[in-house]
Motif scaffolding. Structure first.
Motif, short mmCIF file in Angstrom:
data_model
loop_
_atom_site.label_atom_id
_atom_site.label_comp_id
_atom_site.label_asym_id
_atom_site.label_seq_id
_atom_site.Cartn_x
_atom_site.Cartn_y
_atom_site.Cartn_z
N TRP A 143 25.90 32.01 47.09
CA TRP A 143 25.93 32.59 48.44
C TRP A 143 26.24 31.61 49.57
N PRO A 144 25.99 30.30 49.46
CA PRO A 144 26.41 29.44 50.57
C PRO A 144 27.93 29.46 50.82
N ALA A 145 28.69 30.00 49.88
CA ALA A 145 30.15 30.09 50.03
C ALA A 145 30.60 31.35 50.75
N HIS A 146 29.68 32.18 51.20
CA HIS A 146 30.08 33.45 51.82
C HIS A 146 31.19 33.33 52.85
N PRO A 147 31.14 32.40 53.81
CA PRO A 147 32.23 32.36 54.79
C PRO A 147 33.61 32.20 54.15
N SER A 148 33.72 31.31 53.19
CA SER A 148 35.00 31.08 52.53
C SER A 148 35.34 32.23 51.58
N TRP A 149 34.38 32.64 50.76
CA TRP A 149 34.59 33.68 49.75
C TRP A 149 34.97 35.01 50.38
N LEU A 150 34.21 35.43 51.38
CA LEU A 150 34.49 36.71 52.02
C LEU A 150 35.78 36.67 52.83
N ALA A 151 36.10 35.54 53.44
CA ALA A 151 37.36 35.42 54.18
C ALA A 151 38.55 35.55 53.22
N GLN A 152 38.47 34.87 52.07
CA GLN A 152 39.57 34.94 51.10
C GLN A 152 39.70 36.35 50.52
N PHE A 153 38.57 36.98 50.22
CA PHE A 153 38.60 38.36 49.70
C PHE A 153 39.18 39.30 50.76
N ASN A 154 38.73 39.15 51.99
CA ASN A 154 39.22 40.03 53.06
C ASN A 154 40.73 39.86 53.27
N GLN A 155 41.26 38.66 53.06
CA GLN A 155 42.72 38.47 53.16
C GLN A 155 43.44 39.35 52.14
#
Length: 188
Positions: free
Chosen positions: A171-183
């Motif tokens: 979960w500490p990766a949420h900013p990167s993970w969710l941004a990449q998924f949202n792309q």
């Protein structure tokens, strides 16, 4: 906007369910969360995993989460993307043949799939990561490799995208993970 399916279960990691559920809705996506043998309105329990300097994460009781869709009769073809949160739930969700069939649908259709932490256990069981670069909680690295994937040993705050797959270690990766998924979702 995209219609996103989450597959979760009891003792899913709290942040890995709650944060993506709320964040993806915030940006306009429709999000449904299902669990085998449960229906909309049923509750699943979450667990909070934290990194406190021990040899592995600690686990504490989390929140109760109300499902908003029925597992029975769900057609994965009605969804644009899939998200697999981590925690302890993936270790038993991967034993459900209907879950595996759903995951294979998303992979075979080249629809976006996001998995975090132990969510990779479901991907390995579905046999959808061969020759794909995948991150996961480090304890899952042997499973990723044995399933033919290329384990990405990245910082806990980072994520990796390989085609339609977006994965992260925790979960500490949420900013990167969710941004990449949202792309990927915005490109649909």
């Amino acid at each position: 906007m995209a219609k996103v399916l989450f597959i979760a279960g009891d003792f899913v990691e709290d942040y890995e369910l709650m944060v993506p559920f709320q964040a993806l809705q915030m940006v306009g996506h429709e999000v449904h969360v299902i669990c085998p043998d449960k229906a909309a309105g049923d509750i699943i329990k979450t667990a909070i995993h934290d990194f406190e300097g021990d040899q592995t994460y600690t686990e504490k009781p989390g929140h109760n989460f109300a499902l908003n869709a029925d597992f029975a009769g769900l057609n994965p073809a009605d969804y644009d993307a899939l998200l697999l949160p981590g925690g302890r739930a993936p270790e038993y969700l991967r034993l459900n043949s209907d879950v595996i069939t759903m995951v294979k649908h998303f992979a075979d259709s080249n629809k976006p799939i996001a998995a975090v932490c132990h969510g990779a256990q479901i991907l390995t069981t579905a046999d959808v990561i061969r020759e794909r670069t995948i991150s996961a909680y480090p304890a899952c690295a042997p499973e990723v490799t044995m399933a033919g994937g290329i384990y990405a040993n990245i910082a806990v705050t980072e994520a990796v995208t390989d085609g339609n797959l977006v994965t992260a270690p925790a979960w500490p990766a949420h900013p990167s993970w969710l941004a990449q998924f949202n792309q990927l979702l915005m490109a649909l």
